[in-house]
Design a protein around this motif. Structure first.
Motif: not given
Length: 234
Positions: A157-158, A168-170, A203-204, A217-218
């Motif tokens: 996911i970003w 930017d993560a999972a 986060a971010g 997006g994912v």
């Protein structure tokens, strides 16, 4: 009863990828602090005993590609990229298998936030409505059916602002899984088709200004886009 005195604004129907039909939005439930790193960056501890929620009005939602004015009453307007889970069957006090079967599909969404108002109200131990439930404050990309997307496991996911990656993560980083959220939430509500759950943001997060463009997006889902323009003056 006779004719209504006036018509209320209608919530948008979210397109379904590859189909001509739309998914009508009924209720929007949002999971708070579902990524530990995001909770930490906001100075909050994670409650691992149970998830918690806030709601947003469906009539305030818009679809991807919207161009909206910078909202009134804030000087610190934040983006939050999220995975949306659309319910497709009635479910109440669900077990894990029932929770999985109740999901219609998934989509990308933005939970836009007047952060200064959210923090101010939270510090006064008051509801977050002014910070969270704002006009044009939820943005939906087209949904993808479960059968066309599969398992969320391993998905990224970003979010970008003006082409620069900010989040930017999972999805595995979520504290509460999709099944756990549905099982818990359905203990308080009869969930039904039209209910959408936003599962939290990584986060971010950060502020945006008029002229900024968000693109998120994912993996495997249609992306979500939002452009901010100058605030309305009158």
């Amino acid at each position: 009863m006779g004719e209504l005195l006036f018509n209320l604004p209608e919530a948008p129907a979210v397109p379904v990828a590859g189909e001509s039909s739309g998914y009508p939005i009924g209720r929007i439930f949002c999971v708070g602090r579902n990524y530990a790193a995001h909770a930490a960056e906001m100075g909050n501890e994670v409650d691992r005993e149970s998830p918690f929620y806030f709601t947003k009005a469906a009539a305030n939602a818009v679809l991807t590609g919207a161009v909206v004015p910078y909202p009134p009453g804030t000087e610190n307007f934040h983006y939050e990229m999220e995975l949306a889970v659309a319910i497709g069957a009635p479910v109440f006090r669900a077990a894990a298998e029932e929770a999985q079967a109740a999901v219609f599909g998934y989509g990308c969404a933005l939970d836009m936030t007047r952060r200064d108002l959210q923090i101010r109200e939270r510090q006064k131990q008051r509801p977050w409505d002014l910070g969270k439930d704002l006009e044009n404050g939820t943005v939906f990309a087209p949904l993808t059916r479960v059968s066309d997307w599969g398992n969320p496991s391993g998905r990224r996911i970003w979010l970008e602002v003006n082409g620069e990656v900010r989040q930017d993560a999972a999805l595995e980083d979520m504290i509460w899984s999709i099944e756990e959220i549905i099982c818990h939430l359905s203990g308080f509500y009869h969930l039904r088709p039209g209910d959408v759950i936003l599962t939290g943001t990584p986060a971010g997060v950060g502020p945006v200004q008029a002229g900024d463009r968000m693109h998120g997006g994912v993996d495997g889902l249609p992306p979500v886009d939002l452009t901010l323009v100058a605030a309305e003056r009158y």
